[in-house]
Design a protein around this motif. Structure first.
Motif, PDB file in Angstrom:
ATOM      1  N   ILE A  56       0.879   1.902  12.566  1.00  0.00           N
ATOM      2  CA  ILE A  56      -0.461   2.107  13.113  1.00  0.00           C
ATOM      3  C   ILE A  56      -0.629   1.155  14.289  1.00  0.00           C
ATOM      4  N   THR A  57      -0.819   1.702  15.481  1.00  0.00           N
ATOM      5  CA  THR A  57      -0.878   0.851  16.665  1.00  0.00           C
ATOM      6  C   THR A  57      -2.201   1.016  17.398  1.00  0.00           C
ATOM      7  N   LEU A  58      -2.872  -0.085  17.611  1.00  0.00           N
ATOM      8  CA  LEU A  58      -4.069  -0.141  18.420  1.00  0.00           C
ATOM      9  C   LEU A  58      -3.804  -0.855  19.741  1.00  0.00           C
ATOM     10  N   MET A 113     -10.545   6.483  10.223  1.00  0.00           N
ATOM     11  CA  MET A 113      -9.452   7.336  10.689  1.00  0.00           C
ATOM     12  C   MET A 113      -8.090   6.772  10.285  1.00  0.00           C
ATOM     13  N   VAL A 114      -7.993   5.439  10.275  1.00  0.00           N
ATOM     14  CA  VAL A 114      -6.762   4.818   9.787  1.00  0.00           C
ATOM     15  C   VAL A 114      -6.551   5.150   8.319  1.00  0.00           C
ATOM     16  N   LEU A 115      -7.616   5.065   7.547  1.00  0.00           N
ATOM     17  CA  LEU A 115      -7.499   5.350   6.117  1.00  0.00           C
ATOM     18  C   LEU A 115      -7.136   6.810   5.874  1.00  0.00           C
ATOM     19  N   ASP A 116      -7.700   7.698   6.685  1.00  0.00           N
ATOM     20  CA  ASP A 116      -7.362   9.115   6.537  1.00  0.00           C
ATOM     21  C   ASP A 116      -5.886   9.361   6.830  1.00  0.00           C
ATOM     22  N   GLU A 117      -5.340   8.676   7.840  1.00  0.00           N
ATOM     23  CA  GLU A 117      -3.931   8.851   8.178  1.00  0.00           C
ATOM     24  C   GLU A 117      -3.025   8.318   7.068  1.00  0.00           C
ATOM     25  N   ARG A 120      -3.053  10.772   4.293  1.00  0.00           N
ATOM     26  CA  ARG A 120      -2.307  11.985   4.627  1.00  0.00           C
ATOM     27  C   ARG A 120      -0.796  11.769   4.506  1.00  0.00           C
ATOM     28  N   THR A 121      -0.310  10.662   5.050  1.00  0.00           N
ATOM     29  CA  THR A 121       1.142  10.441   5.099  1.00  0.00           C
ATOM     30  C   THR A 121       1.682   9.775   3.838  1.00  0.00           C
ATOM     31  N   ARG A 122       0.823   9.036   3.114  1.00  0.00           N
ATOM     32  CA  ARG A 122       1.200   8.342   1.878  1.00  0.00           C
ATOM     33  C   ARG A 122       2.488   7.531   2.046  1.00  0.00           C
ATOM     34  N   PRO A 123       2.514   6.597   2.987  1.00  0.00           N
ATOM     35  CA  PRO A 123       3.716   5.778   3.211  1.00  0.00           C
ATOM     36  C   PRO A 123       3.842   4.672   2.164  1.00  0.00           C
ATOM     37  N   THR A 124       5.055   4.183   1.992  1.00  0.00           N
ATOM     38  CA  THR A 124       5.270   3.025   1.116  1.00  0.00           C
ATOM     39  C   THR A 124       5.391   1.732   1.927  1.00  0.00           C
ATOM     40  N   ALA A 150     -11.479  -4.700   3.286  1.00  0.00           N
ATOM     41  CA  ALA A 150     -11.507  -3.291   2.891  1.00  0.00           C
ATOM     42  C   ALA A 150     -10.141  -2.648   3.100  1.00  0.00           C
ATOM     43  N   LEU A 151      -9.498  -2.953   4.240  1.00  0.00           N
ATOM     44  CA  LEU A 151      -8.157  -2.426   4.486  1.00  0.00           C
ATOM     45  C   LEU A 151      -7.167  -2.908   3.435  1.00  0.00           C
ATOM     46  N   LYS A 152      -7.261  -4.156   3.076  1.00  0.00           N
ATOM     47  CA  LYS A 152      -6.350  -4.721   2.081  1.00  0.00           C
ATOM     48  C   LYS A 152      -6.482  -3.993   0.749  1.00  0.00           C
ATOM     49  N   HIS A 153      -7.709  -3.791   0.289  1.00  0.00           N
ATOM     50  CA  HIS A 153      -7.910  -3.127  -1.004  1.00  0.00           C
ATOM     51  C   HIS A 153      -7.463  -1.675  -0.954  1.00  0.00           C
TER      52      HIS A 153
END
Length: 493
Positions: A56-58, A113-117, A120-124, A150-153
């Motif tokens: 994920i790149t900003l 939008m990050v959380l949705d991605e 969707r991709t379910r990466p490990t 929030a991102l951490k959880h």
């Protein structure tokens, strides 16, 4: 709890296996320290293990990431790249469906939008690059902390191992950020007065896991970050057979009580040109003739000059170099970090089976250190490690001056098991060399001072100079009737 490989063998060693699984780790460092490269190594290691990765790149575009990967010879196939970039960086209307513009979005929408991605991709394995943009969008410490939490959880709920990247453009929230994540690793770049910059890595914290503390040197090469874990000699032990190695010159071995003992270090001191390297090479050459592999770390001369010089002294080192018995590492002190030197020596011993090592000279090695205290600590660990491997180590250290009182820029005699001293002295209108042993911890040695002669026919060691007094001062006084000096039927070198 099984560790997650980092993609770097050196970092895996520092972290006792790798990152903690299903946890968030912070990789921080100023621009240019290699955070993106280390993050890509992490994702590529996952691809090799059949794991799904998400970048994920900003702060960087897909093209920039692909260019970084290309410089290392990597392909990012198998890694999802999710961009959130300002609109002025992409004018292609066809990308409207895949490119999201962080500058036009509120923080909450960006995070959603990050959380949705991720859902969707379910990466490990996930890399979030970088927190600096989240900090700017938050426009406040409390909101920034809340969003990072929030991102951490969220990532924890999805069972992903995550790397947060931060470029340290603002330090006001560092302490709060450190308290939120499971582990903190910092990359640093140091500018020195002359030569290439030095890079080092340090693990600040890793909850409920052991790690190797302190600073560890690293370099960025094609293929990624090459990290050199700090050498701790106590962790390396090997059983070896005691014994003494001989030089093939009987008088030289005699003054040393039979030769050099395995698992010991020898320091050869003396002015420039006195024959320090030649005496050291005599022992290495004899070891190679016995079938033992050797390593020469050369700071002061090139490989080509070394081979020419040794040939002129009667040593056919070229044949051993060609068949792999002799390994010559020509290094530039201005470009070499201490950790890289230790790593080079360890690889030669552990992987190549080297049994004798020559550091020529420590004067050059000293230039690779930031100060004298660091040199002493580094040499103590390196010599202890080599001794525990049963390796014969020889160090050359040049002294200031040619005759008369001399001094060295650093005192390494106390970390050496054996100290061999070479001197010039004047007698009969000629410049001659003298050889003496100052100490040998592992056995008896002669307390005499002998003449040393070096020529194209090799090394010769004369009888004790018992008719002279003051040889070590460079201006001796002759007290006898017949000077017992070597006949010089050929030119000294």
């Amino acid at each position: 709890m099984k560790s997650v490989p980092t993609g770097s063998d050196g970092l895996d060693s520092i972290l006792a296996g790798g990152y903690a699984p299903n946890r968030v780790h912070l990789i921080e460092g100023s621009p240019g320290t290699g955070k993106t490269t280390l993050a890509l190594q992490f994702l590529l290691a996952g691809v090799r293990n059949g794991e799904r990765g998400l970048y994920i790149t900003l702060s960087e575009t897909r093209d920039e990431l692909l260019q970084v990967a290309g410089t290392h010879g990597w392909t990012l196939d198998g890694i999802e790249i999710f961009e959130l970039i300002p609109p002025e960086l992409s004018l292609d209307p066809n990308q409207a469906q895949s490119v999201l513009y962080a500058s036009d979005l509120e923080l909450g929408e960006t995070v959603r939008m990050v959380l949705d991605e991720v859902a969707r991709t379910r990466p490990t394995r996930i890399v979030f690059d970088s927190l600096s943009e989240i900090r700017l969008l938050a426009q406040g410490a409390m909101r920034y902390r809340r969003q990072v939490l929030a991102l951490k959880h969220f990532f924890a709920q999805h069972g992903a191992t995550v790397l947060f990247l931060d470029d340290l453009t603002s330090s006001e929230n560092d302490v709060d950020l450190h308290s939120l994540v499971h582990g903190v690793i910092r990359l640093e770049q140091l500018a020195i007065d002359y030569g290439a910059e030095r890079r080092r890595i340090r693990v600040f914290k890793m909850r409920a896991r052991r790690f190797r503390g302190g600073y560890h040197d690293y370099v960025i090469r094609r293929g990624g970050l090459d990290i050199f874990p700090r050498l701790i000699a106590a962790e390396h032990h090997r059983d070896y057979s005691d014994g003494t190695i001989e030089s093939g010159v009987g008088e030289l071995d005699a003054i040393l009580g039979g030769g050099l003992d395995r698992g010991t270090s020898t320091l050869i001191l003396g002015p420039s040109g006195a024959g320090k390297s030649t005496v050291a090479l005599q022992y290495l050459y004899a070891a190679m003739e016995r079938g033992e592999k050797t390593l020469i770390v050369a700071f002061d001369e090139t490989q080509r000059i070394f081979l020419r010089r040794t040939k002129g002294l009667g040593f056919d080192t070229d044949k051993f170099h060609r068949n792999g018995m002799l390994r010559i590492a020509q290094v530039d002190p201005a470009e070499l970090s201490p950790g890289e030197l230790s790593g080079m020596v360890r690889d030669a011993v552990d992987k190549d089976g080297v049994r004798a090592v020559l550091l020529d000279s420590l004067s050059g090695y000293q230039h690779a250190m930031l100060n004298e205290q660091h040199l002493l600590l580094q040499m103590h660990e390196l010599l202890t490690y080599l001794n525990q491997q049963g390796v014969v180590t020889i160090m050359v250290l040049a002294q200031h001056g040619l005759v008369g009182p001399m001094q060295t820029s650093v005192d390494l005699t106390y970390v050496s098991d054996t100290v061999l001293l070479l001197r010039y002295f004047e007698a009969g209108g000629r410049i001659r060399r003298a050889l003496s042993v100052l100490k040998k911890r592992t056995g008896a040695h002669e307390a005499t001072i002998r003449e040393l002669n070096i020529s194209s026919q090799g090394i010769r060691v004369g009888a004790p100079l018992d008719e002279f007094q003051g040889v070590l001062t460079g201006v001796p006084e002759f007290l006898g009737e017949n000077a017992q000096l070597l006949k010089t039927g050929f030119d000294d070198r």
